[in-house]
Design a protein around this motif. Structure first.
Motif, PDB file in Angstrom:
ATOM      1  N   ASP A 108       0.841  -1.194   0.000  1.00  0.00           N
ATOM      2  CA  ASP A 108       0.000   0.000   0.000  1.00  0.00           C
ATOM      3  C   ASP A 108       0.880   1.250   0.000  1.00  0.00           C
ATOM      4  N   TYR A 109       0.392   2.293  -0.687  1.00  0.00           N
ATOM      5  CA  TYR A 109       1.145   3.540  -0.759  1.00  0.00           C
ATOM      6  C   TYR A 109       0.186   4.701  -1.006  1.00  0.00           C
ATOM      7  N   TYR A 110       0.661   5.900  -0.718  1.00  0.00           N
ATOM      8  CA  TYR A 110      -0.092   7.125  -0.971  1.00  0.00           C
ATOM      9  C   TYR A 110       0.883   8.168  -1.506  1.00  0.00           C
ATOM     10  N   VAL A 111       0.612   8.677  -2.698  1.00  0.00           N
ATOM     11  CA  VAL A 111       1.394   9.797  -3.220  1.00  0.00           C
ATOM     12  C   VAL A 111       0.816  11.039  -2.558  1.00  0.00           C
ATOM     13  N   ILE A 112       1.658  11.767  -1.818  1.00  0.00           N
ATOM     14  CA  ILE A 112       1.136  12.915  -1.084  1.00  0.00           C
ATOM     15  C   ILE A 112       1.576  14.255  -1.666  1.00  0.00           C
ATOM     16  N   GLU A 113       2.647  14.235  -2.480  1.00  0.00           N
ATOM     17  CA  GLU A 113       3.148  15.516  -2.960  1.00  0.00           C
ATOM     18  C   GLU A 113       4.158  15.293  -4.067  1.00  0.00           C
ATOM     19  N   ALA A 114       4.190  16.230  -5.009  1.00  0.00           N
ATOM     20  CA  ALA A 114       5.252  16.284  -6.004  1.00  0.00           C
ATOM     21  C   ALA A 114       5.839  17.690  -5.929  1.00  0.00           C
ATOM     22  N   ASN A 115       7.140  17.773  -5.741  1.00  0.00           N
ATOM     23  CA  ASN A 115       7.806  19.049  -5.535  1.00  0.00           C
ATOM     24  C   ASN A 115       8.430  19.537  -6.833  1.00  0.00           C
ATOM     25  N   GLN A 116       7.981  20.684  -7.298  1.00  0.00           N
ATOM     26  CA  GLN A 116       8.517  21.269  -8.521  1.00  0.00           C
ATOM     27  C   GLN A 116       9.985  21.659  -8.340  1.00  0.00           C
ATOM     28  N   ASN A 117      10.347  22.037  -7.135  1.00  0.00           N
ATOM     29  CA  ASN A 117      11.714  22.454  -6.834  1.00  0.00           C
ATOM     30  C   ASN A 117      12.224  21.601  -5.670  1.00  0.00           C
ATOM     31  N   PRO A 118      12.538  20.331  -5.940  1.00  0.00           N
ATOM     32  CA  PRO A 118      12.898  19.426  -4.837  1.00  0.00           C
ATOM     33  C   PRO A 118      14.227  19.797  -4.183  1.00  0.00           C
ATOM     34  N   MET A 119      14.306  19.526  -2.879  1.00  0.00           N
ATOM     35  CA  MET A 119      15.541  19.768  -2.134  1.00  0.00           C
ATOM     36  C   MET A 119      16.505  18.617  -2.416  1.00  0.00           C
ATOM     37  N   MET A 120      17.575  18.911  -3.136  1.00  0.00           N
ATOM     38  CA  MET A 120      18.495  17.857  -3.565  1.00  0.00           C
ATOM     39  C   MET A 120      19.666  17.676  -2.607  1.00  0.00           C
ATOM     40  N   GLN A 121      19.923  18.681  -1.793  1.00  0.00           N
ATOM     41  CA  GLN A 121      21.058  18.634  -0.875  1.00  0.00           C
ATOM     42  C   GLN A 121      20.958  17.460   0.093  1.00  0.00           C
ATOM     43  N   MET A 122      19.730  17.106   0.482  1.00  0.00           N
ATOM     44  CA  MET A 122      19.577  16.024   1.462  1.00  0.00           C
ATOM     45  C   MET A 122      20.034  14.679   0.900  1.00  0.00           C
ATOM     46  N   HIS A 123      20.077  14.554  -0.439  1.00  0.00           N
ATOM     47  CA  HIS A 123      20.556  13.312  -1.043  1.00  0.00           C
ATOM     48  C   HIS A 123      22.081  13.237  -1.025  1.00  0.00           C
ATOM     49  N   LEU A 124      22.719  14.390  -1.011  1.00  0.00           N
ATOM     50  CA  LEU A 124      24.177  14.431  -0.990  1.00  0.00           C
ATOM     51  C   LEU A 124      24.731  14.070   0.386  1.00  0.00           C
ATOM     52  N   PHE A 125      24.012  14.460   1.418  1.00  0.00           N
ATOM     53  CA  PHE A 125      24.465  14.214   2.792  1.00  0.00           C
ATOM     54  C   PHE A 125      23.358  13.601   3.639  1.00  0.00           C
ATOM     55  N   PRO A 126      22.942  12.360   3.346  1.00  0.00           N
ATOM     56  CA  PRO A 126      21.898  11.755   4.175  1.00  0.00           C
ATOM     57  C   PRO A 126      22.435  11.453   5.570  1.00  0.00           C
ATOM     58  N   ALA A 127      21.532  11.351   6.534  1.00  0.00           N
ATOM     59  CA  ALA A 127      21.947  10.983   7.896  1.00  0.00           C
ATOM     60  C   ALA A 127      22.538   9.585   7.893  1.00  0.00           C
ATOM     61  N   VAL A 128      21.967   8.696   7.069  1.00  0.00           N
ATOM     62  CA  VAL A 128      22.423   7.309   6.978  1.00  0.00           C
ATOM     63  C   VAL A 128      22.428   6.909   5.508  1.00  0.00           C
ATOM     64  N   GLY A 129      23.481   6.244   5.084  1.00  0.00           N
ATOM     65  CA  GLY A 129      23.501   5.689   3.737  1.00  0.00           C
ATOM     66  C   GLY A 129      24.385   6.440   2.765  1.00  0.00           C
ATOM     67  N   GLN A 130      24.286   6.004   1.529  1.00  0.00           N
ATOM     68  CA  GLN A 130      25.167   6.475   0.455  1.00  0.00           C
ATOM     69  C   GLN A 130      24.776   7.870  -0.026  1.00  0.00           C
ATOM     70  N   SER A 131      25.780   8.671  -0.298  1.00  0.00           N
ATOM     71  CA  SER A 131      25.591   9.987  -0.895  1.00  0.00           C
ATOM     72  C   SER A 131      25.224   9.831  -2.372  1.00  0.00           C
ATOM     73  N   ARG A 132      24.284  10.635  -2.820  1.00  0.00           N
ATOM     74  CA  ARG A 132      23.859  10.610  -4.229  1.00  0.00           C
ATOM     75  C   ARG A 132      24.034  12.010  -4.816  1.00  0.00           C
ATOM     76  N   ARG A 133      24.806  12.109  -5.882  1.00  0.00           N
ATOM     77  CA  ARG A 133      25.086  13.393  -6.524  1.00  0.00           C
ATOM     78  C   ARG A 133      23.982  13.726  -7.538  1.00  0.00           C
ATOM     79  N   VAL A 134      22.815  14.020  -7.024  1.00  0.00           N
ATOM     80  CA  VAL A 134      21.641  14.263  -7.849  1.00  0.00           C
ATOM     81  C   VAL A 134      21.824  15.490  -8.735  1.00  0.00           C
ATOM     82  N   THR A 135      22.345  16.575  -8.189  1.00  0.00           N
ATOM     83  CA  THR A 135      22.471  17.808  -8.974  1.00  0.00           C
ATOM     84  C   THR A 135      23.386  17.628 -10.179  1.00  0.00           C
TER      85      THR A 135
END
Length: 170
Positions: free
Chosen positions: A130-157
């Motif tokens: 089960d899932y619910y799509v709650i939001e789509a962000n036109q200007n997503p915050m990408m910085q959080m993918h570069l420095f997650p609290a846990v896990g691999q860094s992703r260079r989205v930008t």
């Protein structure tokens, strides 16, 4: 590349994990000393503030900021999982079911956008559930993918620059 899901984060509410020695307030101070935690969205993670909402959340668990949680006991300071209120981000890009990545791509196509951040509440991210799509962000915050609290860094930008400006790629 087109139709790619570049990164997936699980967001977890502001919390501390007990060590049987330190109070919740001390554990928050220790967690807030992480260089990735700051204020006013200038860092990938926000500091945890113990205010009225956090005190209420603690009281509903029968504790307060002076309580000493047992070793390994997770104590929530909020119920919402926003990074902006001290929550944690956990990279799940490699663990999330392709089913949910496909849903995110379909949301982007339905909105006719090239780039978006899709927020989905998922029952079990490892399988179709089960899932619910709650939001789509036109200007997503990408910085959080570069420095997650846990896990691999992703260079989205970097990937997005290559997508939007292919002529700059040598």
């Amino acid at each position: 590349k087109d139709n790619a899901v570049l990164a997936v984060l699980e967001r977890f509410p502001a919390n501390v994990v007990g060590d049987g020695i330190h109070s919740i307030q001390q554990l928050v101070e220790t967690k807030n000393s992480d260089i990735r935690r700051g204020e006013h969205h200038r860092t990938p993670l926000e500091k945890i503030i113990i205010g009225d909402v956090e005190r209420l959340t603690l009281s509903l668990q029968g504790v307060d900021e002076l309580s000493i949680p047992q070793q390994g006991q997770r104590v929530l300071l909020r119920e919402n999982s926003n990074i902006s209120t001290g929550g944690d981000s956990i990279d799940r890009t490699d663990q999330v079911s392709s089913h949910f990545k496909d849903i995110a791509v379909r949301v982007a196509k339905a909105l006719d956008v090239t780039i978006t951040g899709v927020d989905i509440i998922i029952d079990d991210f490892t399988k179709d559930s089960d899932y619910y799509v709650i939001e789509a962000n036109q200007n997503p915050m990408m910085q959080m993918h570069l420095f997650p609290a846990v896990g691999q860094s992703r260079r989205v930008t970097e990937s997005l620059i290559k997508l939007l400006f292919p002529e700059t790629v040598s």
